[in-house]
Every structure is written in structure tokens, then in C-alpha cells.
Design a protein around this motif. Structure first.
Motif, PDB file in Angstrom:
ATOM      1  N   LYS A 138      40.811  44.803  44.308  1.00 47.96           N
ATOM      2  CA  LYS A 138      39.807  45.313  43.713  1.00 47.96           C
ATOM      3  C   LYS A 138      40.180  45.244  42.217  1.00 47.96           C
ATOM      4  O   LYS A 138      41.207  45.429  41.616  1.00 47.96           O
ATOM      5  N   GLU A 139      39.028  44.690  41.465  1.00 50.26           N
ATOM      6  CA  GLU A 139      39.409  44.539  39.996  1.00 50.26           C
ATOM      7  C   GLU A 139      39.273  45.931  39.355  1.00 50.26           C
ATOM      8  O   GLU A 139      38.451  46.927  39.551  1.00 50.26           O
ATOM      9  N   VAL A 140      40.323  46.196  38.412  1.00 51.38           N
ATOM     10  CA  VAL A 140      40.402  47.627  37.867  1.00 51.38           C
ATOM     11  C   VAL A 140      40.381  47.449  36.529  1.00 51.38           C
ATOM     12  O   VAL A 140      41.209  46.523  35.942  1.00 51.38           O
ATOM     13  N   GLU A 141      39.585  48.304  35.728  1.00 49.89           N
ATOM     14  CA  GLU A 141      39.537  48.380  34.231  1.00 49.89           C
ATOM     15  C   GLU A 141      40.876  49.110  33.819  1.00 49.89           C
ATOM     16  O   GLU A 141      41.090  50.281  34.434  1.00 49.89           O
ATOM     17  N   VAL A 142      41.590  48.710  32.816  1.00 49.38           N
ATOM     18  CA  VAL A 142      42.385  49.253  32.255  1.00 49.38           C
ATOM     19  C   VAL A 142      41.985  50.027  31.254  1.00 49.38           C
ATOM     20  O   VAL A 142      41.446  49.466  30.002  1.00 49.38           O
ATOM     21  N   LYS A 143      41.903  51.250  31.410  1.00 48.80           N
ATOM     22  CA  LYS A 143      41.240  52.309  30.164  1.00 48.80           C
ATOM     23  C   LYS A 143      42.271  52.922  29.436  1.00 48.80           C
ATOM     24  O   LYS A 143      42.049  53.485  28.186  1.00 48.80           O
ATOM     25  N   LYS A 168      43.179  42.037  38.029  1.00 50.20           N
ATOM     26  CA  LYS A 168      43.030  42.002  39.509  1.00 50.20           C
ATOM     27  C   LYS A 168      44.231  41.060  40.205  1.00 50.20           C
ATOM     28  O   LYS A 168      44.783  40.149  39.310  1.00 50.20           O
ATOM     29  N   GLU A 169      44.748  41.594  41.107  1.00 54.58           N
ATOM     30  CA  GLU A 169      46.070  40.972  41.661  1.00 54.58           C
ATOM     31  C   GLU A 169      45.615  39.676  42.487  1.00 54.58           C
ATOM     32  O   GLU A 169      44.400  39.376  42.930  1.00 54.58           O
ATOM     33  N   ILE A 170      46.499  38.551  42.291  1.00 64.18           N
ATOM     34  CA  ILE A 170      46.340  37.279  43.175  1.00 64.18           C
ATOM     35  C   ILE A 170      47.033  37.646  44.213  1.00 64.18           C
ATOM     36  O   ILE A 170      48.368  38.037  44.213  1.00 64.18           O
ATOM     37  N   THR A 193      44.950  38.112  37.507  1.00 64.60           N
ATOM     38  CA  THR A 193      43.803  37.693  36.627  1.00 64.60           C
ATOM     39  C   THR A 193      43.632  38.765  35.661  1.00 64.60           C
ATOM     40  O   THR A 193      43.818  39.971  36.099  1.00 64.60           O
ATOM     41  N   VAL A 194      43.324  38.524  34.472  1.00 66.04           N
ATOM     42  CA  VAL A 194      42.990  39.403  33.489  1.00 66.04           C
ATOM     43  C   VAL A 194      41.744  38.952  32.891  1.00 66.04           C
ATOM     44  O   VAL A 194      41.554  37.692  32.462  1.00 66.04           O
TER      45      VAL A 194
END
Length: 154
Positions: free
Chosen positions: A29-34, A83-85, A97-98
Motif C-alpha cells: 500500500k502507498e503510505v503518506e509520510v506525515k 510505496k515498496e517495490i 517509489t516516492v
């Protein structure tokens, strides 16, 4: 029997060809860096590449003859997702990926034209090497622009 073997060979080459056609396969899952510190660390680590990519884009898009300057973005408005590759995918150099979203208050083109803009950059990175400074010789092997989006804001 020959038809089955031929079909299996065609399927094999189709699958392998498609796997090599994409540089990487995203997983999870793509995660937002907050949190502020990690967000700014990632932003600063990619800053040199984003500045280069933005400058090149704005020079081409707006026919800038002399310069392109930016005011902003406000650090609180920068948004970053990671998100991890998938391990073992075709591209073993990049690990994540960023996606970075940068809302600029003012973009100044050739010291005359001013616009509000938002730019989004998507990079494939090697997270293990992200802390190296740009002068260390990092290249497309560790940081690669995948896509970018530009939007003029009102």
C-alpha cells in the motif's frame, strides 16, 4: 504435442517480455509520510533531482529564455507518499517509489511571468542509498524519475 509446446513457449515469452517491459512492480500500500522529520528528509534528499526536473520542464513548457525561480513550497504543504517495490522484480536497484507533491505559491519565469503551480514527481529510489549527498555520485541507478505532473493553480 507440438502445438501445446509452441503455446507454452509463446506464453512464456509473453510473460517474460511483459515483466521486462516494466522497470519494477509495486507491492503493498502507498503510505503518506506525515511526520515532519522523515518527510523533510525525503524532500531534501530528492531536492537536487526535483529542482533539475522542474527547471527543465518549466524551460520547455513556458519557453523560458533566462531563468525560472520558485517561491515555496511551504514545508507544511509538501506531501509525500512512499510505496515498496516488490522484491525480486526485474529492477533490483530500486526499492521504493516516492511521490512528492509540491504546491508553489509563485513560479517566476524570465523575471516577468508569475504563475501559481503544483508539481508532482514520482521517483523510483533505492531507500538504502537515499541518505547519500548528491555529490556522492548518485545517479539514475539509485534515483530515477518515473513520471511528473504539472498543474497551474488559480
Amino acid at each position: 504435442m507440438k502445438k501445446i509446446t509452441l503455446m507454452l513457449v509463446i506464453v512464456f515469452f509473453f510473460i517474460v517480455g511483459n515483466a521486462y517491459a516494466s522497470n519494477f512492480i509495486e507491492a503493498g500500500k502507498e503510505v503518506e509520510v506525515k511526520d515532519y522529520a522523515p518527510k523533510m528528509f525525503i524532500y531534501q534528499s530528492l531536492h537536487v533531482w526535483m529542482t533539475h526536473d522542474m527547471s527543465e520542464y518549466y524551460h520547455k513548457k513556458y519557453n523560458a529564455k533566462k531563468s525560472v525561480g520558485w517561491e515555496g513550497p511551504n514545508p507544511d504543504k509538501i506531501r509525500i507518499w512512499i510505496k515498496e517495490i516488490k522484491p525480486g522484480s526485474v529492477d533490483r536497484t530500486h526499492t521504493h517509489t516516492v511521490r512528492v507533491s509540491l504546491p508553489y505559491e509563485k513560479v517566476i519565469i524570465d523575471d516577468k511571468k508569475e504563475i501559481k503551480a503544483a508539481d508532482t514527481f514520482i521517483y523510483a529510489i533505492n531507500a538504502n542509498l537515499l541518505s547519500l549527498c548528491p555529490e556522492s555520485g548518485k545517479s539514475e541507478k539509485e534515483i530515477k524519475l518515473i513520471n511528473s505532473y504539472h498543474k497551474v493553480r488559480p
